[in-house]
Design a protein around this motif. Sequence first.
Motif, PDB file in Angstrom:
ATOM      1  N   VAL A  36       0.835  -1.195   0.000  1.00  0.00           N
ATOM      2  CA  VAL A  36       0.000   0.000   0.000  1.00  0.00           C
ATOM      3  C   VAL A  36       0.870   1.244   0.000  1.00  0.00           C
ATOM      4  O   VAL A  36       0.647   2.190  -0.765  1.00  0.00           O
ATOM      5  N   GLN A  85       0.913   4.075  -2.864  1.00  0.00           N
ATOM      6  CA  GLN A  85       0.487   5.451  -2.564  1.00  0.00           C
ATOM      7  C   GLN A  85       1.617   6.435  -2.844  1.00  0.00           C
ATOM      8  O   GLN A  85       1.379   7.551  -3.280  1.00  0.00           O
ATOM      9  N   VAL A  97      -5.332   3.189  -4.142  1.00  0.00           N
ATOM     10  CA  VAL A  97      -5.399   1.897  -3.460  1.00  0.00           C
ATOM     11  C   VAL A  97      -6.849   1.549  -3.117  1.00  0.00           C
ATOM     12  O   VAL A  97      -7.549   2.332  -2.486  1.00  0.00           O
ATOM     13  N   PHE A 139      -9.286  -1.163  -1.202  1.00  0.00           N
ATOM     14  CA  PHE A 139      -9.437  -2.316  -0.301  1.00  0.00           C
ATOM     15  C   PHE A 139     -10.765  -2.991  -0.615  1.00  0.00           C
ATOM     16  O   PHE A 139     -11.816  -2.351  -0.542  1.00  0.00           O
ATOM     17  N   PRO A 157      -6.911   3.014   2.773  1.00  0.00           N
ATOM     18  CA  PRO A 157      -6.994   2.998   1.314  1.00  0.00           C
ATOM     19  C   PRO A 157      -7.479   4.354   0.797  1.00  0.00           C
ATOM     20  O   PRO A 157      -7.778   5.262   1.571  1.00  0.00           O
ATOM     21  N   ALA A 203     -12.644   1.979  -0.796  1.00  0.00           N
ATOM     22  CA  ALA A 203     -12.869   0.641  -0.215  1.00  0.00           C
ATOM     23  C   ALA A 203     -14.301   0.193  -0.473  1.00  0.00           C
ATOM     24  O   ALA A 203     -15.214   1.019  -0.570  1.00  0.00           O
TER      25      ALA A 203
END
Lengths: 878, 878
Positions: free
Chosen positions: B660, B664, B670, B672, B695, B698
């Motif tokens: 992650v 980033q 990112v 999730f 994240p 998500a």
Amino acid sequence: MLPISAIFTSTHIRFFSKPFSIHLRRLLSTQSSPIEYTLSHPIYTIWGSNTGVGKTLVSAGLAASILSPLSLSSTPITKFIYLKPVQTGFPSDSDSYFVYRKFSEIFLHRRPPFTVFASNQTLKASTPASKATLGAGYGVESLQTEEGGKWESGFRDLGLYEERKLQSEGGEEEAAVVLELICKTMYGWREPVSPHLAAEREGAMVSDSVLLDTLKRCLGIGVEGEGGEDQKVSVLSVIETAGGVASPGPSGSLQCDLYRPFRLPAILVGDGRLGGISGTISAYESLKLRGYDVVAIVFEDRGLVNEMPLLSYLRNRVPILVLPPVPQDMSDNLMKWFDESQNVFSSLKEIMLSAFVERIKRLHDMPKKARDIFWWPFTQHTLVPEEKVMVIDSRCGEHFAIHKVKNHDLMTQQFDACASWWTQGPDATLQIELARDMGYTAARFGHVMFPENVYEPALECAELLLDGVGKGWASRTFFSDNGSTAIEIALKMAFRKFLFDHGILADLLHSKTDEKCVELKVLALRGSYHGDTLGAMEAQAPSSYTGFLQQPWYTGRGIFLDPPTVFMCNGIWKLSLPETMQFEKLKAEDMSFYLRDEVFCKSRNDSSLADSYSLHITQELLLHSRSRGFTHVGALIIEPVIHASGGMQMIDPLFQRVLVKECQSRKIPVIFDEVFTGFWRLGAESAADLLCCQPDIACYAKLMTGGIIPMSATLATDAVFDAFVGDSKLKALLHGHSYTAHAMGCAAAVKSIKWFKDPQTNLNLISEEMLLRELWNMELVQQISSLPVVQRVVSLGTLCALELQAEGCNAGYGSLYANSLIQNLRQDGIYMRPLGNVIYLMCGPCTSPQICTQLLEKLHTGLNEFSQAQEKLGSYVS
Amino acid sequence: MLPISAIFTSTHIRFFSKPFSIHLRRLLSTQSSPIEYTLSHPIYTIWGSNTGVGKTLVSAGLAASILSPLSLSSTPITKFIYLKPVQTGFPSDSDSYFVYRKFSEIFLHRRPPFTVFASNQTLKASTPASKATLGAGYGVESLQTEEGGKWESGFRDLGLYEERKLQSEGGEEEAAVVLELICKTMYGWREPVSPHLAAEREGAMVSDSVLLDTLKRCLGIGVEGEGGEDQKVSVLSVIETAGGVASPGPSGSLQCDLYRPFRLPAILVGDGRLGGISGTISAYESLKLRGYDVVAIVFEDRGLVNEMPLLSYLRNRVPILVLPPVPQDMSDNLMKWFDESQNVFSSLKEIMLSAFVERIKRLHDMPKKARDIFWWPFTQHTLVPEEKVMVIDSRCGEHFAIHKVKNHDLMTQQFDACASWWTQGPDATLQIELARDMGYTAARFGHVMFPENVYEPALECAELLLDGVGKGWASRTFFSDNGSTAIEIALKMAFRKFLFDHGILADLLHSKTDEKCVELKVLALRGSYHGDTLGAMEAQAPSSYTGFLQQPWYTGRGIFLDPPTVFMCNGIWKLSLPETMQFEKLKAEDMSFYLRDEVFCKSRNDSSLADSYSLHITQELLLHSRSRGFTHVGALIIEPVIHASGGMQMIDPLFQRVLVKECQSRKIPVIFDEVFTGFWRLGAESAADLLCCQPDIACYAKLMTGGIIPMSATLATDAVFDAFVGDSKLKALLHGHSYTAHAMGCAAAVKSIKWFKDPQTNLNLISEEMLLRELWNMELVQQISSLPVVQRVVSLGTLCALELQAEGCNAGYGSLYANSLIQNLRQDGIYMRPLGNVIYLMCGPCTSPQICTQLLEKLHTGLNEFSQAQEKLGSYVS
């Protein structure tokens, strides 16, 4: 009247279809003006968990508590309105008179330094009740009114009114504050029985809609207008119901159903006796099952500590207040009891006021909060300022209740004419039935595991689907979550079937063919839409939705044909061919139709146009198969009859019929995307019925569950299923979602599918033809189709769509051209959502034609105004 | 005791948390043996819509009707069992004695040519009730038992029994047919008040589970064993409840909740009095809201024709029977009344018998019908013979009620240890709360249009999400229908954000770049799974699910990394690196851990392993960017901590944390995928909490709604949202589903999210740490991980998974290796579903650790047997 000990077994019940359909009609009766009420002051409904639990004592106690010195110091309320819509046993029983009298007694007992004008009024009474009231003076003919389907008969306009000025001894100087108590009985009947019995026996009937209209007026009188903006009148109104929460009203509708369109916050008067815990909880649950918010429960203590289990059950959700026991000895007119109860009533008052304040605050805060934290689909947030965010407080059948702020706060109705993205079907009665079924199903199943298992709602749903929309062709039901997933599943089914039928599957399995050498495409129509997930998108022609910025993975794996369309213009149905179809020798009778039925007529199969279509399709397929090597057309997918998202375009049914035939003759599996069209949206249970041809696979969603909960189904023939049968799990269809065939979705579908196709519950159904009657007034539709601002109209089943004449940036999906029209119609109580310059009305399969006509009339007016505005604009511009 | 006129406002309610948590515990108390009952004969529960509506008269009338000559001719029932589990006012009130006595009187009055052995028995009574019963003879110590968390105290084992032989004058010869009436009171209390009050006042308490166990035994006695197969005893049993449907039982649980695990079909005794329509309907609705089936409503006529509105309300659903008025004059012991009622009771009997026969028939038919018309997902139908199809009759909390046919038909419980595809969370209490909320929400909203609108459940749900799983990072909530759609939306968001951040969006908009020159890929881990729709599938590495036969359009648009995994083996947590990670100088302390907490420990961030991970990821990304031209890694997607479908693999959290961070730092958004892991599945509200990183986007579904209804949410940061903001609608995220943010899903989520994170309702919650306590007994888990047949174990939160040692075709998704183990565990009351040779137990966030221990113990036993069977097989083979 029935024999006293009549036994009703299931066979006998059928005999009683009459009261049942009466019940339907009384709920369906149309409202001439929208149900609405002001939010400038609190209005509560007082319900009882049983009869005789002391609702009126609570009302009287509240009146005294609210119009009292204590009250003035905290929250000054200067007017208390008490309404009793339905009173039986009248005039000897009159709850409004009781409140009026009891208040006066309390006032004289307590002698506060105020002046109170108190009044009690009875509006209408049945003939026997009037006779008993007026005694010898009686003799006037009873009322009988009937207007617009609403009725009220057998009543005498009683106009009974009495008032008094209550003043403490100190004289007028001290009592500078003037308060007001208004008590009102709307309808009175003589016999002390349930209102529906009294109404029948005394020949004094009132329909639900008239009762609600009267109630609305009573709630408004003495509130609006008085004082104006800055000199706001502080009012608290209560409506006291009759008997228990589910006791019938005068029409026979249960009161909890009758008053539901208002959905006013509730005070529940519970039962402190033995058995009262159960009665109170059950009454509470009946209110919840109609979507009411119960703000407080209050009951008389009977020494059984009933509050303890109630508190345990309610878990902080609702405050419970316990009144001291009402003494047997009434010699002091209960003055001691009212004194002892003062703190309870004062708490109740505070709870009611603070709940009101909280509700209003929340309603006002919601638009901003929504803008801050929601990410609405298909919405450019910068185009939705806070004031355009609509607050939906609830739904009752086809109507939203929305919060509006004009001069003052208002809760008003709008007809959900976009059917909440085309999902909606239930009328108010079905909605309540569905609510109970949802509660039952959640309690019985929650959700349970589907594969390799069976449970009642899933099985019954599958049976109904195969016996309904799938009848005659489908044998298997595959459940999933929404239209888009249903389509992805359908495509997987179709491709496998195609590979199987064309020997490619065997070649692949025996490694005679490399899968890299097989490319499968889908045949589809330009302008059709099948969902937003990638697999479904790939079956659509490129559009605004599919661009790189939206979905960089989209490639468009289809052969997309331009379809011919049909629409009404100047009162005539016309066929329009796309440019790609350059047919010679077109006959006039093939190109226009006086009646919509002619468009669907099977005799067109033999026309030269049918041959032209057939040839065109063959050429297109040939063209494609020549130009590509490994590519196969592995499936045909169509939205039968109507391209919905594509601008409510009606596709020539003859063309689709020919297309299906051509594909099936080539063993290309045919998928019908009936997500929009299924379940009576277009007037028949499925659009396949209208096309008069059958697919190999079809997808259903939206209306399938009555529009209450997402679920979809992909139906398939046994031949399609067989392409997945084998020894290995790996040959099975390896697609599924966690909530596959969830019990609640299946139960909602079971109820809705049955409801829509039962002439006892769906009064629109012509059962011989299994079609809905015409919902849209044809004359009005033709008039609309003749307006210069209207380019075309399509009305079919529950849909009435039109395209506004527009050019350039005013046309198409991104157009904001219709906005002013839409805004005006929303002001007029119709919630519409445009598809660019295409607008539409959509109702449910059970919506009464009267309502549809009202909608059409408003649309007609709106279009005329729009037209004038455009002309004006045009003349300014020019 | 509380002051009589206590006022409970919301502030005061908090004071009463004690009875509330008692209420919880009494429902949660574990059952030592499964709730089950025979289906070889009908068993009904008789409910009252209020107290004093004549339940016992109905029972007595039924007894007489069933054990009568008429009865013998139609359906021969030779034994009638009447059970009164809870009796207050004992011994002066004893309903079982009343039925016993009344039956005798009717018999002697009618003198049929039969012999009937009638008996009445009272099992246990409180000390005061025993004293009153036994008079001077009283003096024995009262009972006090406590075993396995169940308790029962303050009772005397009364064993009061009386019987008589009823014979008509004709003598024994004629009365060759011998019938039997068994009446039984289970628990008696002295005071004629609500059972919960009597139990408390008399110090005689019985927990719900003990009461149900006793009831189960009583239902079994005299039924099984007697006669054997071919000489079947014909029995009908009724259980009469106390008071109204929602009257509290002895523990304080409402009786409709208390008896729910049996979910026996119901007879509702309604109320013929004024107000009785309302009470009857509300009681009916309370039963429906607990998932009961009401087979008939019967009530005493009071001259108010209450059956008419009831019929209208019930619409053929339930037959209504009306008994003649009970006379005031009891001088003939009601013999005349019973005679007049004979036809009603005989109809009631027929209804009960035919409903039973229909139910049994349907249960037997269901498996075949299911096989014929369902298309189960992920199922090769040829592998599911009819006898393997499980009939799920209902769910109660974590348990299924299933229909089993062994020697005779049985309704029995199985723990849903696959949590119905990982969706389930509710215990029995939450299920009922959810059911009421579902009913309320359906009644208030049904479904309403989302875009540009706001309504309470959606707003509250979004608020809770952002304040819970999204806290600290997310600002926007995008609703959709399931995990798969949530992922497709997340990918669209991530790609846009990537294009925006890397200047590609601007280039595209200004036509500096051609979209054909930009290819976006997703970075993902091999073995992860994100859903079945095409877009979600593209983010997965190739697998059985993605093959050409399943989805010909799949290409796999990802860079897929092999992740390191963690598991317990021989009681120790071990780290396993994939072959692609050839790290030098691995330290022992990096590779094994005594405690699971060490695996998650942040201090590992500073280890050399963390550096190795970082380097490895950098190299992989470099490798990729070098080899491809236009391709960008536009998003990272991971299932944090556990790859669920991928075989319940625990991924090294350190690796995911580093991954992650690396993404980033490169401005790769990112995602999730918390569809499986979210909402306490792994012991924390989100798996992000366990990973200790956040994240940009998500996805949540499954447990979010408590497992009752499908809905999903994609949360995103404001930075992601901003990439869609602009002047044009075409720049907005043009993705949505018809039921977006449907009110019922939102309401279910609101209730569940709150319930799971409130220590008052979720007793597993350690509120300081916001973590669930350890649900799986660590010692047992370690023992299991040391078994030779077990390759690895992962226990975390509600999950306890293990992989069976297996090779070749016994390993992997297609393996049937675990089948015998699974079948044995199902026999033992645990419903498991294997993922090939990986099996797992899964409970809800509120499941008591005692239940988990029971499950583990059974699993342990099962594994030992499996192990022995394998050894035997091995020795045979070798």
